[in-house]
Scaffold this motif. Structure first.
Motif, PDB file in Angstrom:
ATOM      1  N   PHE A  38       0.865  -1.174   0.000  1.00 12.90           N
ATOM      2  CA  PHE A  38       0.000   0.000   0.000  1.00 12.90           C
ATOM      3  C   PHE A  38       0.906   1.230   0.000  1.00 12.90           C
ATOM      4  O   PHE A  38       1.359   1.681   1.047  1.00 12.90           O
ATOM      5  CB  PHE A  38      -0.899   0.008   1.234  1.00 12.90           C
ATOM      6  N   GLY A  39       1.194   1.736  -1.174  1.00 10.96           N
ATOM      7  CA  GLY A  39       2.101   2.869  -1.248  1.00 10.96           C
ATOM      8  C   GLY A  39       2.233   3.373  -2.662  1.00 10.96           C
ATOM      9  O   GLY A  39       1.444   3.020  -3.555  1.00 10.96           O
ATOM     10  N   ALA A  40       3.242   4.198  -2.884  1.00 10.26           N
ATOM     11  CA  ALA A  40       3.451   4.826  -4.188  1.00 10.26           C
ATOM     12  C   ALA A  40       4.862   4.569  -4.693  1.00 10.26           C
ATOM     13  O   ALA A  40       5.461   5.433  -5.337  1.00 10.26           O
ATOM     14  CB  ALA A  40       3.172   6.328  -4.090  1.00 10.26           C
ATOM     15  N   HIS A  41       5.398   3.382  -4.411  1.00  7.28           N
ATOM     16  CA  HIS A  41       6.715   3.052  -4.949  1.00  7.28           C
ATOM     17  C   HIS A  41       6.583   2.767  -6.443  1.00  7.28           C
ATOM     18  O   HIS A  41       5.654   2.054  -6.870  1.00  7.28           O
ATOM     19  CB  HIS A  41       7.308   1.844  -4.234  1.00  7.28           C
ATOM     20  N   PRO A  42       7.494   3.294  -7.261  1.00  2.00           N
ATOM     21  CA  PRO A  42       7.384   3.094  -8.716  1.00  2.00           C
ATOM     22  C   PRO A  42       7.366   1.633  -9.141  1.00  2.00           C
ATOM     23  O   PRO A  42       6.799   1.301 -10.192  1.00  2.00           O
ATOM     24  CB  PRO A  42       8.628   3.812  -9.258  1.00  2.00           C
ATOM     25  N   ALA A  43       7.958   0.748  -8.357  1.00  2.00           N
ATOM     26  CA  ALA A  43       8.017  -0.660  -8.753  1.00  2.00           C
ATOM     27  C   ALA A  43       6.645  -1.319  -8.740  1.00  2.00           C
ATOM     28  O   ALA A  43       6.396  -2.236  -9.526  1.00  2.00           O
ATOM     29  CB  ALA A  43       8.968  -1.428  -7.835  1.00  2.00           C
ATOM     30  N   ASP A  44       5.748  -0.862  -7.872  1.00  2.90           N
ATOM     31  CA  ASP A  44       4.426  -1.496  -7.783  1.00  2.90           C
ATOM     32  C   ASP A  44       3.497  -0.644  -6.919  1.00  2.90           C
ATOM     33  O   ASP A  44       3.197  -0.980  -5.774  1.00  2.90           O
ATOM     34  CB  ASP A  44       4.546  -2.903  -7.192  1.00  2.90           C
ATOM     35  N   PRO A  45       3.011   0.470  -7.462  1.00  4.15           N
ATOM     36  CA  PRO A  45       2.149   1.338  -6.658  1.00  4.15           C
ATOM     37  C   PRO A  45       0.767   0.732  -6.444  1.00  4.15           C
ATOM     38  O   PRO A  45       0.262  -0.019  -7.287  1.00  4.15           O
ATOM     39  CB  PRO A  45       2.065   2.615  -7.497  1.00  4.15           C
ATOM     40  N   ALA A  46       0.168   1.070  -5.314  1.00  9.59           N
ATOM     41  CA  ALA A  46      -1.230   0.735  -5.076  1.00  9.59           C
ATOM     42  C   ALA A  46      -2.104   1.619  -5.962  1.00  9.59           C
ATOM     43  O   ALA A  46      -1.641   2.612  -6.548  1.00  9.59           O
ATOM     44  CB  ALA A  46      -1.567   0.940  -3.607  1.00  9.59           C
ATOM     45  N   HIS A  47      -3.397   1.268  -6.065  1.00 10.69           N
ATOM     46  CA  HIS A  47      -4.315   2.026  -6.909  1.00 10.69           C
ATOM     47  C   HIS A  47      -5.473   2.584  -6.089  1.00 10.69           C
ATOM     48  O   HIS A  47      -6.045   1.875  -5.243  1.00 10.69           O
ATOM     49  CB  HIS A  47      -4.843   1.155  -8.051  1.00 10.69           C
ATOM     50  N   VAL A  48      -5.772   3.837  -6.335  1.00 14.20           N
ATOM     51  CA  VAL A  48      -6.858   4.531  -5.668  1.00 14.20           C
ATOM     52  C   VAL A  48      -8.140   4.338  -6.468  1.00 14.20           C
ATOM     53  O   VAL A  48      -8.148   4.486  -7.696  1.00 14.20           O
ATOM     54  CB  VAL A  48      -6.535   6.036  -5.530  1.00 14.20           C
ATOM     55  N   VAL A  49      -9.233   3.985  -5.769  1.00 13.52           N
ATOM     56  CA  VAL A  49     -10.536   3.823  -6.416  1.00 13.52           C
ATOM     57  C   VAL A  49     -11.228   5.182  -6.436  1.00 13.52           C
ATOM     58  O   VAL A  49     -11.571   5.727  -5.380  1.00 13.52           O
ATOM     59  CB  VAL A  49     -11.399   2.791  -5.675  1.00 13.52           C
ATOM     60  N   LEU A  50     -11.402   5.745  -7.609  1.00 13.78           N
ATOM     61  CA  LEU A  50     -12.001   7.067  -7.767  1.00 13.78           C
ATOM     62  C   LEU A  50     -13.499   6.933  -8.035  1.00 13.78           C
ATOM     63  O   LEU A  50     -13.919   6.058  -8.799  1.00 13.78           O
ATOM     64  CB  LEU A  50     -11.328   7.811  -8.919  1.00 13.78           C
ATOM     65  N   ASP A  51     -14.283   7.770  -7.421  1.00 14.20           N
ATOM     66  CA  ASP A  51     -15.739   7.682  -7.521  1.00 14.20           C
ATOM     67  C   ASP A  51     -16.199   7.794  -8.971  1.00 14.20           C
ATOM     68  O   ASP A  51     -16.076   8.849  -9.593  1.00 14.20           O
ATOM     69  CB  ASP A  51     -16.393   8.794  -6.695  1.00 14.20           C
ATOM     70  N   GLY A  52     -16.702   6.678  -9.514  1.00 16.11           N
ATOM     71  CA  GLY A  52     -17.234   6.690 -10.864  1.00 16.11           C
ATOM     72  C   GLY A  52     -16.211   6.890 -11.955  1.00 16.11           C
ATOM     73  O   GLY A  52     -16.566   7.100 -13.121  1.00 16.11           O
ATOM     74  N   MET A  53     -14.914   6.823 -11.608  1.00 17.98           N
ATOM     75  CA  MET A  53     -13.861   7.107 -12.590  1.00 17.98           C
ATOM     76  C   MET A  53     -12.815   5.996 -12.648  1.00 17.98           C
ATOM     77  O   MET A  53     -11.695   6.216 -13.089  1.00 17.98           O
ATOM     78  CB  MET A  53     -13.184   8.437 -12.262  1.00 17.98           C
ATOM     79  N   GLY A  54     -13.161   4.805 -12.208  1.00 18.43           N
ATOM     80  CA  GLY A  54     -12.205   3.706 -12.235  1.00 18.43           C
ATOM     81  C   GLY A  54     -11.133   3.870 -11.173  1.00 18.43           C
ATOM     82  O   GLY A  54     -11.400   4.354 -10.075  1.00 18.43           O
ATOM     83  N   THR A  55      -9.914   3.474 -11.510  1.00 15.45           N
ATOM     84  CA  THR A  55      -8.804   3.558 -10.557  1.00 15.45           C
ATOM     85  C   THR A  55      -7.641   4.329 -11.168  1.00 15.45           C
ATOM     86  O   THR A  55      -7.533   4.459 -12.392  1.00 15.45           O
ATOM     87  CB  THR A  55      -8.311   2.157 -10.139  1.00 15.45           C
ATOM     88  N   ARG A  56      -6.778   4.800 -10.289  1.00 16.32           N
ATOM     89  CA  ARG A  56      -5.572   5.483 -10.711  1.00 16.32           C
ATOM     90  C   ARG A  56      -4.472   5.143  -9.730  1.00 16.32           C
ATOM     91  O   ARG A  56      -4.718   5.046  -8.521  1.00 16.32           O
ATOM     92  CB  ARG A  56      -5.802   7.001 -10.735  1.00 16.32           C
ATOM     93  N   SER A  57      -3.264   4.955 -10.229  1.00 16.37           N
ATOM     94  CA  SER A  57      -2.185   4.591  -9.317  1.00 16.37           C
ATOM     95  C   SER A  57      -1.928   5.721  -8.332  1.00 16.37           C
ATOM     96  O   SER A  57      -2.026   6.910  -8.677  1.00 16.37           O
ATOM     97  CB  SER A  57      -0.903   4.250 -10.086  1.00 16.37           C
ATOM     98  N   LEU A  58      -1.620   5.350  -7.104  1.00 10.44           N
ATOM     99  CA  LEU A  58      -1.328   6.355  -6.082  1.00 10.44           C
ATOM    100  C   LEU A  58      -0.102   7.170  -6.478  1.00 10.44           C
ATOM    101  O   LEU A  58      -0.023   8.374  -6.189  1.00 10.44           O
ATOM    102  CB  LEU A  58      -1.112   5.672  -4.734  1.00 10.44           C
ATOM    103  N   LEU A  59       0.837   6.543  -7.164  1.00 12.82           N
ATOM    104  CA  LEU A  59       2.025   7.255  -7.632  1.00 12.82           C
ATOM    105  C   LEU A  59       1.629   8.387  -8.586  1.00 12.82           C
ATOM    106  O   LEU A  59       2.094   9.529  -8.440  1.00 12.82           O
ATOM    107  CB  LEU A  59       2.969   6.278  -8.328  1.00 12.82           C
ATOM    108  N   ASP A  60       0.755   8.096  -9.527  1.00 17.03           N
ATOM    109  CA  ASP A  60       0.322   9.116 -10.480  1.00 17.03           C
ATOM    110  C   ASP A  60      -0.482  10.204  -9.788  1.00 17.03           C
ATOM    111  O   ASP A  60      -0.359  11.394 -10.102  1.00 17.03           O
ATOM    112  CB  ASP A  60      -0.509   8.489 -11.594  1.00 17.03           C
ATOM    113  N   LEU A  61      -1.324   9.807  -8.864  1.00 12.74           N
ATOM    114  CA  LEU A  61      -2.164  10.769  -8.150  1.00 12.74           C
ATOM    115  C   LEU A  61      -1.307  11.763  -7.376  1.00 12.74           C
ATOM    116  O   LEU A  61      -1.528  12.982  -7.445  1.00 12.74           O
ATOM    117  CB  LEU A  61      -3.110  10.023  -7.206  1.00 12.74           C
ATOM    118  N   VAL A  62      -0.323  11.252  -6.648  1.00 17.45           N
ATOM    119  CA  VAL A  62       0.546  12.123  -5.860  1.00 17.45           C
ATOM    120  C   VAL A  62       1.415  12.985  -6.766  1.00 17.45           C
ATOM    121  O   VAL A  62       1.603  14.183  -6.525  1.00 17.45           O
ATOM    122  CB  VAL A  62       1.409  11.283  -4.895  1.00 17.45           C
TER     123      VAL A  62
END
Length: 423
Positions: A38-62
């Motif tokens: 559960f984090g934003a390491h480039p090797a394998d970031p977790a993904h944030v569930v966005l309301d009605g918008m699918g998911t986005r990697s936590l790395l990209d979000l930050v």
């Protein structure tokens, strides 16, 4: 505040049951499951569930808006989330390993980049330029080897095994019972030629068997059993000998262990929450089919003997307990939520991650937005999310709150009560 989907990592030492059971998935799993990141390491970031918008990697979000997602923590950590939270499940021993200091990581990362070693190469030691202090907190009984044991005590162990081939090594350490003596003995063992290792290791294992079958007090029972277990998992590996130099540690549920740079260690078995600086740098010396680089490991090891204290949870004054460490990148608290208790304050604001490890819990923020987490579920709390509260559902629940630690000398532009909520 959004649900966070962890990145599942499969390694040979992982469990086919522990993480699957924790997360409510079918058991056994198809492959050994070792870590859930559960984090934003480039090797394998977790993904944030966005309301009605699918998911986005936590790395990209930050990366897209560090000021909004990280708030005050964006400046001291160059706009990156400075910690990585994990669930760790070890069915078999992990490698004998240590992590570099920040200076060592910067130098090593630069060397391998200059040499043209690909970031995803199995021969890579340094996958980033960060250090990796880490804290592991047991969810069930957790076994580990960590830090070099006091040399005089190790001499007692080697003598107790009563192995003729070990006598010379024991006396050398007895004559120099300090960090230099440990360095000499560890280096000798970890670099033994194959023929010498093939003679010494079986004799040591026979000594462990004799020791365990003897009568009277056996103060080194755990150490002898561990050597035999390691030898069964990794036959002919010099790391089995090196393990005899380390403290043998058992954590009960709720207890923690903190490892600073340079501490040689190997987790043996168990299920735990782990938090660390956002790094994946590992220098291995054995007990693994992965890349081993003994010269580089020797470069980073701290041979000072230490009895690593168990990190016990301390009351934090807000209904939680905290696990105190010197790491500025992270802080970890645990809430045990009673059945029927409603709207327990977790933190005034992010950035942070909330991880549910027992029961079910509903999180609310100041807008009334809510996220429900089952066991094994997590949520991302940005700096823009404030007044995070929790309610246990269907009985009691347990959650861990990971956030950024205290950065010495930093003036944090938030209210005093907000700063207290982040510590």
């Amino acid at each position: 505040m959004h649900e966070l989907v962890g990145a599942l990592r499969s390694y040979a030492w992982g469990s086919r049951t522990a993480l699957a059971e924790l997360c409510g998935r079918p058991v056994p799993s198809a492959h050994p499951e070792a870590e859930l990141w559960f984090g934003a390491h480039p090797a394998d970031p977790a993904h944030v569930v966005l309301d009605g918008m699918g998911t986005r990697s936590l790395l990209d979000l930050v990366s897209a808006d560090p000021a909004r997602e990280l708030g005050w923590a964006a400046a001291p950590f160059d706009g990156t989330l400075p910690f990585l939270l994990k669930l760790l499940a070890a069915e078999e021993p992990l490698s004998l390993q240590a992590h570099p200091s920040r200076e060592q990581a910067v130098a090593g990362f630069g060397r391998e980049n200059a040499a043209g070693v690909a970031l995803d190469s199995p021969l890579r030691n340094y996958r980033d330029d960060n250090h990796k202090p880490e804290l592991v907190v047991a969810l069930e009984r957790f076994e580990a080897l960590a830090g070099f044991r006091e040399p005089t005590r190790t001499v007692e162990l080697l003598r107790a095994l009563d192995v003729g081939e070990l006598a010379h090594h024991a006396e050398l350490l007895a004559a120099q019972p300090d960090a230099s003596g440990l360095r000499m003995l560890f280096t000798t063992w970890i670099t033994l030629p194959h023929n010498a290792l093939a003679g010494l290791l079986p004799a040591v294992l026979d000594g462990c068997v004799r020791y365990l079958s003897g009568t009277g007090p056996r103060p080194f029972t755990a150490e002898a059993k561990t050597a035999l277990e390691l030898a069964e998992a990794y036959p002919g590996d010099a790391g089995v000998l090196a393990a005899l130099l380390l403290n043998r540690i058992t954590l009960e549920p709720g207890q923690g262990l903190f490892l600073a740079a340079g501490n040689l260690h190997a987790y043996l078995r168990g299920l735990a929450v782990e938090i660390m600086a956002n790094s994946d740098n590992v220098l291995r010396g054995g007990l693994t089919p992965k890349h081993v680089d003994v010269p580089e490991l020797l470069r980073v090891l701290d041979f000072e003997p230490i009895e690593l204290p168990v990190v016990l949870p301390e009351p934090a004054g807000d209904g939680s307990v905290r696990y105190r460490t010197p790491a500025p990148e992270f802080a970890l608290r645990r809430f045990d939520l009673a059945a029927g208790a409603a709207h327990v304050p977790l933190t005034h604001a992010g950035p942070g991650i909330v991880l549910c490890t027992a029961g079910r819990v509903r999180l609310h923020d100041h807008t009334g937005a809510a996220v429900t987490l089952a066991r094994g579920g997590a949520a991302w709390v940005s700096a823009a999310d404030i007044d995070i509260r929790a309610q246990a559902l269907d009985g009691g629940a347990q959650v861990f709150c990971a956030c950024v630690g205290t950065v010495a000398g930093l003036r944090v532009p938030v209210r005093r009560e907000q700063r207290a909520g982040l510590a």
